[in-house]
Write a protein that holds these residues in place. Structure first.
Motif, PDB file in Angstrom:
ATOM      1  N   ILE A 122      -5.571  -1.837  -2.045  1.00  0.00           N
ATOM      2  CA  ILE A 122      -6.373  -1.523  -0.679  1.00  0.00           C
ATOM      3  C   ILE A 122      -7.418  -2.591  -0.544  1.00  0.00           C
ATOM      4  O   ILE A 122      -7.588  -3.145   0.456  1.00  0.00           O
ATOM      5  CB  ILE A 122      -6.910  -0.173  -0.863  1.00  0.00           C
ATOM      6  N   LYS A 123      -8.042  -2.920  -1.816  1.00  0.00           N
ATOM      7  CA  LYS A 123      -9.375  -3.951  -1.534  1.00  0.00           C
ATOM      8  C   LYS A 123      -9.067  -5.316  -1.270  1.00  0.00           C
ATOM      9  O   LYS A 123      -9.684  -5.942  -0.592  1.00  0.00           O
ATOM     10  CB  LYS A 123     -10.441  -3.599  -2.550  1.00  0.00           C
ATOM     11  N   TYR A 124      -7.913  -5.578  -2.095  1.00  0.00           N
ATOM     12  CA  TYR A 124      -7.698  -7.175  -2.145  1.00  0.00           C
ATOM     13  C   TYR A 124      -6.453  -7.745  -1.642  1.00  0.00           C
ATOM     14  O   TYR A 124      -6.258  -9.102  -1.448  1.00  0.00           O
ATOM     15  CB  TYR A 124      -7.915  -7.592  -3.843  1.00  0.00           C
ATOM     16  N   ILE A 149      -6.377   1.133  -5.768  1.00  0.00           N
ATOM     17  CA  ILE A 149      -7.642   0.843  -5.343  1.00  0.00           C
ATOM     18  C   ILE A 149      -7.571  -0.693  -5.126  1.00  0.00           C
ATOM     19  O   ILE A 149      -8.306  -1.375  -4.137  1.00  0.00           O
ATOM     20  CB  ILE A 149      -8.631   1.252  -6.226  1.00  0.00           C
ATOM     21  N   LEU A 150      -7.055  -1.580  -6.158  1.00  0.00           N
ATOM     22  CA  LEU A 150      -7.149  -2.811  -6.197  1.00  0.00           C
ATOM     23  C   LEU A 150      -6.225  -3.420  -5.118  1.00  0.00           C
ATOM     24  O   LEU A 150      -6.656  -4.323  -4.507  1.00  0.00           O
ATOM     25  CB  LEU A 150      -6.880  -3.322  -7.589  1.00  0.00           C
ATOM     26  N   THR A 186       0.795  -1.264   0.002  1.00  0.00           N
ATOM     27  CA  THR A 186      -0.013   0.027   0.155  1.00  0.00           C
ATOM     28  C   THR A 186       0.769   1.120  -0.038  1.00  0.00           C
ATOM     29  O   THR A 186       0.570   2.210  -0.696  1.00  0.00           O
ATOM     30  CB  THR A 186      -0.972   0.103   1.316  1.00  0.00           C
TER      31      THR A 186
END
Length: 399
Positions: free
Chosen positions: A190-192, A187-188, A89
């Protein structure tokens, strides 16, 4: 590994945790697209727009690769000893912030400074992505790296196809588009990428690595040397050959199309290779592909017309299909199973070292010699490491 307990307190067998392969491939695509919007025009922008010499341009690109090496090294340590998710991140966030600033501020020498910083951030990212790939055990490691390489090159096709047109309208559009790609990437992540238990699993592996008596086989160092030579040679196509082609009367779009063609061949070739990859030994794919890659520079010595550059690049691309995605798989197979991040960090460091030396080496040989002497020298270097790796592999198999 993470241990799970039953309601009665019985400890079950440790459960392996890993990232989903499709998530890894999609994030690789967006990162590759963003990066491919930048590197094809770096030398051209410094030389043709900012009016810096080829040597200065080579020094900046070399510096970018040096900072990338530090990122590679740090990325391996952070994956093994800290938190894979936090490291990922932070790295992508830093890269995104730099790209946003580059969109608005790209004069000299601010451009050079930002490129050094983006090199460091991308160095972290490359190692961390490869380390995440090694966590996948539900799919054969060779196929994981092959598919990751495939998606990376789909990104190369997209990025290089776009940059050939955007560059003519202004470099701010290039960097802005790269920032958009990295925004999706961020974004990907952070999400996965926050996989429950992965940090603990990495910490446990690091603890085992501290007690490990594993002795690194000598052949790994030969493979690292081959990776260095491979990417030092490859870097010439990303830097000095662009100027060489324009000096011969070809256009930026001609050069950009070569990378689009490169990506298209890799996409179809990799798809075919995935069907037979299990039947081919790693030594054959890596050493055979590297030999083809080296032979392309013999063709390049005589290249004066655009079709000859295409022929050379097609041969290079076929060699790349076989060798490049299998090098990290071979290193992973031969390395300490308790230090995956360290092994991939070491490999990406040698890749970055090749990228660092390539532009400066190319600039010096062109200024003091000729393009022909440059291409002949990298052919000799590549074949030296191919032969050395082959010999050490024979010895390793005997042991």
């Amino acid at each position: 590994m993470i241990s799970q307990s039953s309601p009665d307190g019985d400890v079950h067998k440790p459960q392996h945790v890993e990232i989903k392969a499709i998530i890894l491939y999609i994030t690789t695509f967006f990162q590759s697209t963003g990066a491919s919007l930048i590197w094809p025009i770096t030398t051209l922008y410094m030389h043709n727009v900012l009016h810096q010499s080829m040597t200065i341009s080579g020094v900046v690109v070399m510096g970018l690769s040096v900072t990338m090496m530090f990122g590679n090294w740090l990325g391996g340590r952070l994956f093994d000893r800290w938190s894979p998710y936090k490291a990922m991140t932070l790295s992508v966030g830093v890269a995104l912030a730099i790209l946003i600033m580059l969109t608005f501020w790209h004069s000299w020498p601010v451009f050079a400074l930002f490129m050094l910083l983006i090199g460091f951030a991308d160095g972290l990212i490359y190692t961390l992505v490869n380390a995440y790939a090694t966590t996948i055990q539900s799919i054969d490691t060779r196929k994981v790296f092959n598919f990751q390489y495939l998606f990376m090159n789909v990104g190369v096709v997209a990025g290089t196809a776009i940059v050939g047109f955007l560059f003519d309208y202004g470099v701010q559009y290039v960097f802005g588009s790269a920032a958009i790609m990295y925004t999706v990437f961020f974004i990907l992540v952070i999400k996965y990428f926050n996989i429950k238990g992965l940090a603990k699993q990495s910490a446990q592996a690091a603890a085992r690595a501290a007690k490990s008596t594993f002795k690194t086989p000598t052949i790994i160092y030969a493979i690292l040397g081959l990776a260095f030579a491979f990417y030092m040679s490859y870097m010439l196509w990303e830097t000095v050959i662009a100027t060489h082609m324009t000096d011969l009367g070809m256009t930026t779009k001609d050069y950009s199309f070569l990378w689009t063609l490169n990506g298209i061949i890799i996409i179809f070739g990799q798809g075919l290779l995935n069907r037979i990859i299990d039947r081919l030994p790693l030594r054959l794919t890596v050493l055979g592909g590297s030999t083809l890659f080296a032979l392309s520079f013999l063709v390049l010595i005589q290249a004066k017309t655009y079709p000859m550059f295409i022929v050379s690049f097609v041969i290079l691309t076929i060699g790349e299909i076989f060798a490049s995605p299998q090098i990290p798989a071979w290193v992973d197979k031969l390395s300490d199973p308790t230090a995956k991040g360290h092994a991939q960090g070491l490999l990406t460091m040698f890749v970055s070292l090749g990228r660092a030396i390539g532009p400066l080496y190319g600039g010096l040989l062109i200024d003091g010699g000729s393009y022909k002497s440059l291409f002949a020298s990298v052919f000799i270097l590549m074949m030296f490491f191919v032969a050395l790796t082959l010999i050490l592999n024979i010895r390793h198999l005997k042991k």
